[in-house]
Design an enzyme around this catalytic site. Structure first.
Site, short mmCIF file in Angstrom:
data_model
loop_
_atom_site.label_atom_id
_atom_site.label_comp_id
_atom_site.label_asym_id
_atom_site.label_seq_id
_atom_site.Cartn_x
_atom_site.Cartn_y
_atom_site.Cartn_z
N HIS A 145 0.67 -0.88 -0.21
CA HIS A 145 -0.09 -0.24 0.19
C HIS A 145 0.88 0.97 -0.29
O HIS A 145 0.60 2.39 -0.89
CB HIS A 145 -1.07 -0.14 1.29
N GLU A 146 1.82 1.27 0.71
CA GLU A 146 2.63 2.53 1.11
C GLU A 146 3.43 2.54 -0.14
O GLU A 146 3.71 3.96 -0.88
CB GLU A 146 3.23 2.18 2.38
N HIS A 149 1.97 4.55 -3.35
CA HIS A 149 1.58 5.39 -2.61
C HIS A 149 3.04 7.01 -3.67
O HIS A 149 2.76 7.52 -4.49
CB HIS A 149 1.52 6.20 -2.07
N GLU A 208 -5.47 6.69 -1.04
CA GLU A 208 -6.02 5.45 -0.09
C GLU A 208 -6.30 4.33 -0.97
O GLU A 208 -5.91 2.80 -0.46
CB GLU A 208 -6.87 5.82 0.89
#
Length: 283
Positions: A145-146, A149, A208
């Site tokens: 997920h990070e 980004h 997100e």
């Protein structure tokens, strides 16, 4: 008998500053760089080029390491775990990436249950998240997920949107300059709240969700069972759910929304997972 002339009150509102601001916004929208996400196909406008992003990321990363120098973990099973998962995810991300990333990690000894990735690929992991992750696949959920980004260039996109919002609100404030100060403050407060809850927070939640989606593909492509992502968010919901703000007032989707979205994306992720096993050499 003297003639008394009535003075007409000046209009407390003028459109000129607002129109100038809108004109500037249109110019920015027309001239801004556009990027297409290699995983989702979504096109976005960004306020920085990759070199500028990497420079800002390096500066912020250096500051984090300076501030947390005494807590940085240099050896041991925690740093080995994070490196192993990051390396697998980096290879998965590189398969479709349009920008090359020099991934770096720092593991910080802390009870904080968090991790983040700065523009350019600088990752910070707090050890408090590792017990919640439980295993490599759980940690891959967080790190995928990070990292998404960064590869999606969300920071540069947020900067562009922030500049647009500030320009419009600034133009509105100048257009109301002749208005009664209390009335002007009330109107600007309403406009600011409208921008926050009607644009800024929903956009943040969209980013997100996109990072959740792409991170799920990364972990599956790296050989981690994507269903583990749902288990991870169930654990986070049990841990933090009761104290979380309502989704409308948050810059993140609720845990329930995240779980529902992950389930919807699961067929796509399972296809990546199956393809990984077809590529992986036999043990």
């Amino acid at each position: 008998m003297p003639i008394k002339l009535e003075r007409k009150h000046a209009c407390p509102f003028t459109l000129v500053p607002l129109l100038i601001a809108l004109g500037f916004v249109l110019f920015k929208l027309y001239t801004a760089s556009k990027v297409t996400n290699p995983e989702t196909g979504r096109t976005a406008r960004v306020g920085l080029n990759p070199e500028q992003e990497q420079k800002l990321g390096l500066e912020a990363y250096a500051q984090v390491k300076k501030d947390e120098a005494a807590k940085i973990v240099l050896t041991g099973p925690e740093i080995d775990l994070v490196k192993r998962v990051t390396n697998k995810l980096a290879k998965a991300a590189a398969q479709k990436a349009t920008v090359n990333y020099n991934w770096e990690i720092s593991v910080i000894q802390s009870h904080e249950k968090n991790a983040f990735c700065l523009p350019g690929g600088k990752i910070v992991v707090y050890t408090g998240i590792i017990p919640v992750a439980r295993n490599e696949a759980g940690l891959a959920t967080v790190l995928g997920h990070e990292m998404a980004h960064a590869t999606s260039r969300h920071g540069a996109e947020r900067l562009f949107r922030s500049e647009i919002t500030k320009t419009i609100l600034g133009g509105a404030q100048q257009s109301l300059a002749q208005m009664d100060p209390n009335q002007r403050q009330t109107i600007m407060g309403a406009l600011g709240a409208g921008a926050k809850y009607g644009a800024t927070l929903p956009f943040s939640r969209e980013q997100e969700s996109e990072a959740d989606h792409i991170g799920l593909l990364y972990m599956a492509r790296a050989g981690y069972d994507p269903k583990e992502a749902i288990d991870f968010w169930h654990r986070m919901d049990e841990l933090l759910g009761k104290g979380s703000p309502s989704e409308f007032m948050s810059d993140h989707p609720s845990h329930g929304t995240r779980i529902s979205q992950l389930k919807a994306w699961m067929p796509e992720a399972e296809k990546e997972f199956t393809q990984y096993h077809s590529r992986a050499p036999a043990a």
